[in-house]
Enzyme design. Structure first.
Site, PDB file in Angstrom:
ATOM      1  CG  ASP A 410     -62.565  29.080  52.175  1.00 56.29           C
ATOM      2  OD1 ASP A 410     -63.296  29.142  53.184  1.00 56.29           O
ATOM      3  OD2 ASP A 410     -61.853  30.013  51.800  1.00 56.29           O
ATOM      4  CD  GLU A 413     -69.045  29.501  54.799  1.00 63.63           C
ATOM      5  OE1 GLU A 413     -68.040  29.216  55.458  1.00 63.63           O
ATOM      6  OE2 GLU A 413     -69.006  29.811  53.591  1.00 63.63           O
ATOM      7  CG  ASP A 488     -62.455  34.867  56.210  1.00 63.40           C
ATOM      8  OD1 ASP A 488     -61.668  33.908  56.245  1.00 63.40           O
ATOM      9  OD2 ASP A 488     -63.172  35.122  55.232  1.00 63.40           O
TER      10      ASP A 488
END
Length: 812
Positions: A410, A413, A488
């Site tokens: 997670d 990015e 999300d």
């Protein structure tokens, strides 16, 4: 997962402003041509263009505005020989022609413009005559003409509608929680799209990792364009003409998804966060006591010591090895989160190893880049370096030794909480396979390479056990390493409706193993919303519930007894369909054909399907129409051509046609294409709880075609299938004037499933058969060998699986 970071609006404005004031130089006249073994090179001073033939229907176009090419490398492309590379070149005074067995590329000389034609001479795609390829400073772009009746799909993870015409999109992996239908960009970059015009389809993959953009006619309805702020204009033109043919060739180019461990296609339960250990045990006990199937439970960041990756909080989890072992005895696999941020702490082993091994990203002056995430100030591995990926992969050893089976990457990015752009500073340097380039080039592949380091490390640590990696950020080709989800999302009906086209576009863009946070991540769903979302999740390749910290409980039993019973049945349907679903994963691993796909994918000549992003196909047999709106108990469905069966009632319908169906809260509208064979099994509480027994073949005859399917099996966990230890069987139904002939062909492969029964269920049988014969032996219905259900028009024939060719004949 988390709610803090997002790309600053000022940063996006700066990028867009620079593009809007750019002074563009379009490519000029062809001044020279050189032929080589794979194509031709054109001199169009000051630029140079290289055209390579990868297959008769796959061309690569590469343009450098400076007249020379940098080293040819790609994080996405792994195969450049996709077929016969034979081509011919001939020239006229006005054009150069490259001709293969399937395409003709006409290149106009003055100015240089590209036009692609099929072998019938019909135009497929062409550069815009006035602009074509162009550059402004370091920025590059190409403009294409956009026919009025051409439509566009794909582009990976994009919110909003399935069809992309008239919109513009950016590619810059970004952590934006609680995104909206018009939020762009998001977490993943897959710069690949389909153009479809009256059924004829092509694809374009723009392999450029810088910030890129796609304007699909937003300002000018007569043209579309794509480009990037730096790097080469490097794209692949892939001709179908069918959508699945484009997908298969694209998948050969970037690689296909490996077959996952079988448990990973079961139901998975997650939240931010389950702790302490007693809570995990409570969740596991509830699943087994309530007999709701589940294969995996996740641990979010609170299992760590101060959010330090690869550590445990010894107060919350005093004996993680025992906990994981006890859960494994009950059939649960443990999945834990791992973020890229490594706490800047000299007492922390991972930090010290990373410093000693020179594994963290730095500024040009050699100073370490630091950013704030959950542990506080952190440094970040440079996953673009092979040595760093190998080191990163080795860090999973302790977790594997404890028994952890899956890993969730997670915040990759990459996302940080501080700084103007909420990511790395753009001048941070990456190894980039020895090229030493800055973050602008490496940002979009950071998450992909983190997932790669994880996947390859797990494979090295456990060479004969298939890894399961889940990643939030990715780039084209990242499907080789990890499953993905849509980030999300929000617990809202709008986001449930958005989930369908988002998963479909990701799937047809090559990210086949995909799902959503069931029930929504931000906020808390009602019982109705969660139940409807779970029904959609049955038919998502990844079926995982997840929610944020401090939200209401979001387990299948959290909304009262009525919803619990419905949710249990939904998850049980997933497990009943495991043989069918696992076979679809096998087929996707071979061909790249998506498991879930838009209806137009299989019916490209039906233009009404181009706007349908509320229903979808699930594998080769199912059409799914999830209920996406609050309080709705009716569902309007538009069927494509052919005969379709209602899975619940057995009623048959013919398309193309619009029909309305009852859709009570306990039922997802589900339909089977006539001519399908669906393989199912008994319900189990976890995927490897028991061997398949009985194996059921639900056969839905077609009036004008025979039915066929395959069944794929292996041990569900190892790589032995690569050594021939698999079970692959074709199943056929032949419809004759005398009756039906069902053939279970001799299986291929060396894997032998445990002994079992097979139940052949023939649907839509309007009268009792005159006889039933198994391998030339007549079977009486009073021998319990077959049963005819007149009310439901189903004939069920039971036989022992002999694991050889077996034939069932049913007389009319």
């Amino acid at each position: 997962m988390k709610l803090k970071p997002f790309l600053s609006f000022a940063f996006l404005l700066l990028i867009l402003f620079d593009a809007s004031i750019a002074q563009w130089s379009s490519i000029g006249n062809i001044e020279g041509l050189k032929k080589n073994n794979h194509g031709i090179t054109l001199s169009v001073k000051p630029a140079i263009i290289e055209i390579s033939i990868l297959a008769p229907d796959v061309f690569r176009i590469r343009m450098s505005k400076d007249g020379y090419f940098l080293p040819d490398s790609s994080w996405a492309v792994i195969e450049k020989t996709l077929g016969d590379q034979t081509f011919n070149v001939h020239e006229t005074a006005k054009a150069v022609f490259i001709v293969t067995a399937k395409l003709t590329l006409k290149i106009k000389r003055s100015p240089c413009r590209f036009e692609f034609y099929d072998m019938q001479g019909s135009l497929i795609n062409q550069d815009d005559p006035s602009k074509g390829m162009a550059w402004s400073g370091n920025e590059i772009c190409v403009w294409k003409t956009m026919p009025a009746d051409e439509y566009y799909f794909g582009l990976g993870e994009k919110a909003g509608a399935l069809q992309k015409k008239g919109k513009s999109y950016s590619m810059w992996n970004t952590d934006i929680p609680a995104y909206k239908a018009d939020t762009d960009p998001l977490y993943q970059t897959i710069p690949f799209f389909y153009g479809i015009n009256k059924g004829r389809t092509y694809g374009i993959f723009f392999d450029n990792t810088y910030y890129s953009y796609f304007n699909m006619g937003k300002e000018n309805p007569g043209q579309y364009s794509f480009g990037a702020l730096d790097g080469e204009l490097n794209y692949y033109f892939i001709y179908g003409p069918k959508p699945n043919e484009v997908q298969e060739k694209f998948s050969k180019l970037i690689g296909t998804m490996p077959i996952p461990p079988k448990w990973a296609i079961g139901y998975q339960q997650c939240r931010w966060s389950y702790f302490p250990e007693s809570k995990i045990r409570e969740i596991a006990t509830n699943f087994r006591t309530k007999q709701i199937p589940c294969d995996a439970i996740y641990l979010d960041i609170h299992y760590m010591d101060g959010y330090r990756c690869f550590t445990w909080d010894n107060e919350r989890f005093p004996d993680p090895k025992r906990m994981v072992s006890d859960l494994a005895e009950d059939g649960f696999k443990m999945v834990v989160i791992i973020d890229p941020g490594i706490k800047n702490d000299s007492t922390y082993r991972v930090y010290r190893e990373g410093i000693d091994g020179n594994h963290f990203v730095k500024y040009p002056d050699g100073k370490y880049f630091t950013g704030t995430v959950w542990p506080g100030e952190c440094v970040f591995p440079d996953f673009t370096g092979k040595a760093t990926r190998e080191w990163w992969g080795s860090l999973y050893k302790d977790l594997i030794d404890i028994g952890v089976k899956g890993f969730w990457n997670d915040m990759n990015e990459p996302s940080v909480f501080n700084g103007p752009n909420k990511t790395f500073m753009l001048d941070v340097i990456h190894d980039d396979n020895g090229l030493r380039t800055d973050h602008r080039k490496n940002h979009n592949i950071y998450g992909m390479q983190m997932a790669r380091g994880t996947y390859e490390g797990l494979h090295k640590l456990q060479p004969n056990e298939r890894p399961f990696v889940l990643t939030r950020a990715n780039y084209a080709g990242g499907n080789r390493y990890a499953a993905a989800w849509t980030g999300d999302n929000i617990s809202s009906w709008e986001h449930l409706e958005m989930a369908v086209p988002m998963c479909l576009n990701l799937s047809i863009s090559g990210q086949l193993f995909v799902g959503t946070d069931i029930g929504g991540f931000v906020g808390s769903p009602s019982g109705e919303l969660y139940t409807r979302w779970l029904q959609f999740g049955i038919f998502s390749p990844l079926m995982r519930t997840h929610t944020e910290i401090n939200s209401n409980n979001q387990e299948p039993w959290s909304f009262g007894a009525e919803y619990e019973a419905i949710n249990k049945k939904s998850i049980e349907l997933r497990y009943k369909l495991l043989p069918y679903i696992y076979t679809q994963f096998y087929q996707s691993s071979k061909s790249g054909n998506p498991i879930i796909r838009p209806i137009f994918f299989d019916f490209p000549n039906d233009q009404e399907t181009y706007w349908n992003d509320k229903e979808f196909l699930f594998g080769d047999a199912f059409l799914v129409a999830p209920v996406l709106w609050e309080g709705q108990t009716k569902r309007d469905i538009r069927f494509p051509a052919g005969d379709w069966y209602d899975y619940w009632t057995g009623d048959k319908f013919t398309g193309p046609n619009y029909l309305r169906f009852d859709a009570p809260i306990d039922r997802v509208p589900l339909f089977v294409k006539a001519g399908s064979i669906i393989t199912t099994q008994q319900v189990v509480q976890y995927t490897d709880m028991a061997p398949i027994d009985p194996l059921t073949l639900d056969i839905y005859p077609s009036a004008d075609t025979n039915a066929s399917a395959i069944l794929y099996e292996d041990d569900g966990k190892s790589y032995e299938y690569l050594n021939g230890n698999f079970f692959l069987r074709s199943i056929r139904l032949m419809n004759t004037s005398a009756g039906y002939k069902i053939v279970l062909e001799k299986p291929e492969g060396n894997y032998h499933p445990p002994n079992r029964s097979v139940i052949v269920k023939l649907h839509d049988i309007t009268s009792q058969p005159s006889y039933v014969r198994i391998d030339e032996l007549n079977i009486n219905n009073d021998d319990a060998g077959w049963i005819y259900d007149r009310m439901n028009k189903i004939l069920a024939v039971r036989l022992d699986d002999k694991f050889r060719e077996q034939i069932v004949i049913v007389g009319k």
